[in-house]
Scaffold this motif. Structure first.
Motif, short mmCIF file in Angstrom:
data_model
loop_
_atom_site.label_atom_id
_atom_site.label_comp_id
_atom_site.label_asym_id
_atom_site.label_seq_id
_atom_site.Cartn_x
_atom_site.Cartn_y
_atom_site.Cartn_z
N VAL A 224 -2.28 4.79 0.01
CA VAL A 224 -1.15 3.91 -0.22
C VAL A 224 -0.41 3.75 1.10
O VAL A 224 0.21 4.70 1.59
CB VAL A 224 -0.21 4.47 -1.30
N GLN A 225 -0.48 2.56 1.69
CA GLN A 225 0.08 2.32 3.02
C GLN A 225 1.42 1.59 2.92
O GLN A 225 1.50 0.50 2.37
CB GLN A 225 -0.88 1.49 3.86
N PRO A 226 2.49 2.17 3.46
CA PRO A 226 3.76 1.44 3.53
C PRO A 226 3.64 0.24 4.47
O PRO A 226 3.09 0.35 5.57
CB PRO A 226 4.74 2.48 4.08
N ILE A 227 4.13 -0.89 4.01
CA ILE A 227 4.09 -2.13 4.78
C ILE A 227 5.51 -2.69 4.86
O ILE A 227 6.18 -2.83 3.83
CB ILE A 227 3.17 -3.18 4.11
N GLU A 228 5.96 -2.98 6.06
CA GLU A 228 7.25 -3.65 6.21
C GLU A 228 7.02 -5.16 6.17
O GLU A 228 6.22 -5.70 6.94
CB GLU A 228 7.91 -3.25 7.52
N THR A 229 7.69 -5.82 5.26
CA THR A 229 7.51 -7.26 5.10
C THR A 229 8.86 -7.96 5.26
O THR A 229 9.91 -7.33 5.23
CB THR A 229 6.89 -7.58 3.73
N THR A 230 8.80 -9.27 5.44
CA THR A 230 10.01 -10.05 5.70
C THR A 230 10.10 -11.20 4.72
O THR A 230 9.13 -11.93 4.50
CB THR A 230 10.01 -10.61 7.14
N VAL A 231 11.27 -11.35 4.12
CA VAL A 231 11.55 -12.43 3.18
C VAL A 231 12.41 -13.47 3.90
O VAL A 231 13.42 -13.12 4.52
CB VAL A 231 12.27 -11.91 1.93
N CYS A 232 12.00 -14.72 3.83
CA CYS A 232 12.67 -15.78 4.59
C CYS A 232 13.29 -16.82 3.65
O CYS A 232 12.69 -17.20 2.63
CB CYS A 232 11.68 -16.50 5.51
N TYR A 233 14.47 -17.29 4.02
CA TYR A 233 15.16 -18.35 3.29
C TYR A 233 15.33 -19.55 4.22
O TYR A 233 15.71 -19.40 5.39
CB TYR A 233 16.53 -17.87 2.80
N THR A 289 11.27 -0.81 11.89
CA THR A 289 11.82 -1.62 12.99
C THR A 289 12.94 -2.54 12.52
O THR A 289 13.79 -2.93 13.31
CB THR A 289 10.71 -2.48 13.61
N TRP A 290 12.90 -2.95 11.24
CA TRP A 290 13.89 -3.87 10.67
C TRP A 290 13.92 -5.20 11.43
O TRP A 290 14.91 -5.92 11.38
CB TRP A 290 15.28 -3.24 10.66
N GLY A 291 12.85 -5.52 12.11
CA GLY A 291 12.84 -6.73 12.92
C GLY A 291 12.22 -7.92 12.20
O GLY A 291 11.66 -7.80 11.11
N PRO A 292 12.33 -9.11 12.82
CA PRO A 292 11.72 -10.32 12.24
C PRO A 292 10.21 -10.28 12.37
O PRO A 292 9.66 -9.49 13.15
CB PRO A 292 12.31 -11.44 13.11
N PRO A 293 9.49 -11.10 11.62
CA PRO A 293 8.03 -11.14 11.73
C PRO A 293 7.61 -11.62 13.11
O PRO A 293 8.34 -12.33 13.81
CB PRO A 293 7.63 -12.14 10.64
N ALA A 294 6.41 -11.23 13.52
CA ALA A 294 5.92 -11.58 14.86
C ALA A 294 5.76 -13.08 15.02
O ALA A 294 6.03 -13.63 16.08
CB ALA A 294 4.59 -10.87 15.10
N CYS A 322 11.95 -5.90 3.63
CA CYS A 322 11.61 -5.21 2.40
C CYS A 322 10.35 -4.38 2.65
O CYS A 322 9.76 -4.42 3.73
CB CYS A 322 11.41 -6.20 1.26
N MET A 323 9.93 -3.62 1.63
CA MET A 323 8.78 -2.74 1.77
C MET A 323 7.74 -3.03 0.69
O MET A 323 8.08 -3.26 -0.46
CB MET A 323 9.23 -1.27 1.63
N TYR A 324 6.49 -3.00 1.09
CA TYR A 324 5.37 -2.92 0.16
C TYR A 324 4.80 -1.50 0.22
O TYR A 324 4.93 -0.81 1.24
CB TYR A 324 4.23 -3.85 0.57
N SER A 325 4.15 -1.10 -0.85
CA SER A 325 3.30 0.10 -0.84
C SER A 325 1.91 -0.38 -1.21
O SER A 325 1.60 -0.59 -2.38
CB SER A 325 3.81 1.13 -1.85
N MET A 326 1.06 -0.58 -0.22
CA MET A 326 -0.18 -1.34 -0.39
C MET A 326 -1.39 -0.43 -0.58
O MET A 326 -1.62 0.48 0.22
CB MET A 326 -0.39 -2.22 0.84
#
Length: 398
Positions: A224-233, A289-294, A322-326
């Protein structure tokens, strides 16, 4: 420090949506329940916060269809108990290249489950959405009525409120460091501040921290790999705000292919629409990192091509982390931990960015597992830990 209270029937570790739902279901059945959360309740460091999650039944895998349909009924039932809404209904619209295998499976599953759906060609898509949405000539659209938006932070609060009303004890800022079985066969949960809690059974639902805690407790290395993801508006152009709302019938949506893109109608932020890419980058949940997507180029191009110029696509105006657990197969893990802890400890994780919608069903399933020894009415073979034994990729996907 040691808690001097009673021995609990069930200790639930992790106060996100899955743990809070489990605590509610256990307490509702009349069993003494303790819910432990490592951070503040309703924090923003995991996977259960934010403004919206999609509810949809349109999965390529047929085993999710029935689960979503039951979960949708449970969302309505639970919100009726608390007295306010967390689930807002709207249609679901899926789209993608006409030869996309996953999209073809979605259509086939709709037919197998007798779920009404409309398969639309590009002209019909444009006509149905009055020109607000367009797809390329070689694409297909699939419109289903079972869809909607769930308010995640509000939903977690709902389950915690109902758990409290049914007698559960809730404690936050309790980071669990170990789980052991004592000489009498009871489960003892140890926290980093020296507290110990005793229970007959235990449920572990710690999201992105699942891999770390399970390894400490049992030595088992979960894939189960933690993934940092970004939600955009993104900003809706002036004069068109009302055309992209739930009230106007605008759907939740998903776009198949690379990248997989999803979104929700304008709801939480007036004048903005949520459009994001499914996925992100691997991370340590304690060192984000709490940063924006690349890169947002593919997303910008998708928005420009799909929304007929009605959405500003130069860049998002708001970004949330946000976080995924992939898991490798993007299926859940719902099972007993086994080993020395046997069936006294159940684990649930790896919800891979699409599990939130299942929370009331997962909570009920976990409650049944630890209270009755097995879950009723939910087939768990695709979610067993054993699927990774000698097979690191997990379930085979056609």
């Amino acid at each position: 420090m040691e808690y001097s209270g009673q021995k609990f029937d069930v200790i639930v570790i992790g106060g996100g949506v899955m743990g809070s739902s489990t605590a509610y279901h256990v307490a509702k059945r009349g069993y003494t329940t303790l819910l432990l959360e490592q951070f503040d309740f309703l924090h923003h460091r995991g996977s259960s916060h934010g403004e919206s999650r999609t509810l949809r039944a349109t999965y390529p895998e047929n085993y999710y269809f029935g689960m979503v349909m039951e979960a949708a009924q449970l969302w309505e039932q639970v919100q009726s108990e608390v007295g306010y809404k967390v689930y807002y209904k709207t249609p679901q619209f899926d789209m993608g290249p006409s030869d996309d295998k996953s999209l073809r499976c979605v259509i086939a599953n709709c037919e197998s489950y007798s779920m009404p759906c409309r398969v639309l060609d590009p002209n019909q898509v444009s006509e149905h959405f009055s020109g607000k949405m367009a797809v390329p000539e070689n694409w297909t659209g699939v419109l289903t009525e079972l869809g909607g938006v769930i308010k995640p932070t509000k939903a977690v609060s709902m389950f915690q409120t109902l758990a409290l009303q049914n007698g559960a004890v809730l404690m936050d800022n309790m980071e669990v460091k170990d789980i052991k079985k004592d000489d009498g066969g009871d489960i003892v949960v140890h926290t980093s501040n020296g507290a110990k809690f005793c229970g007959r059974k235990c449920v572990v639902t710690v999201g992105a921290w699942m891999k770390k805690l399970v390894k400490t407790v049992s030595g088992l290395l979960l894939p189960v790999q933690p993934i940092e993801t970004t939600v955009c508006y993104w900003k809706i152009k002036e004069g068109h705000h009302g055309e992209f709302t739930i009230e106007s019938g605008f759907p939740t949506f998903a776009s198949y292919g690379e990248p997989y893109i999803y979104g929700t109608p304008s709801l939480e932020f007036p004048g903005l629409i949520k459009v994001a890419v499914h996925g992100g980058h691997s991370c340590d949940p304690d060192k984000r990192t709490w940063g924006p997507p690349a890169s947002l180029e593919s997303l910008k191009q998708w928005i420009e091509g799909r929304f007929s110029g009605l959405i500003e696509c130069t860049g998002p105006v708001a970004i949330q982390s946000c976080m995924y657990s992939m898991t490798p197969d993007e299926d859940f893990v719902i099972d007993f931990l086994g080993g020395e802890l046997g069936k006294d400890v159940a684990v649930a994780g790896g919800f891979s960015g699409h599990g939130f919608k299942m929370a009331p069903l997962v909570g009920r399933t976990l409650a049944e597992m630890v209270l009755d020894g097995e879950a009723k009415g939910v087939e768990l073979k695709h979610f067993r830990l054993t699927r990774f034994e000698g097979n690191p990729k997990g379930n085979v996907k056609e």
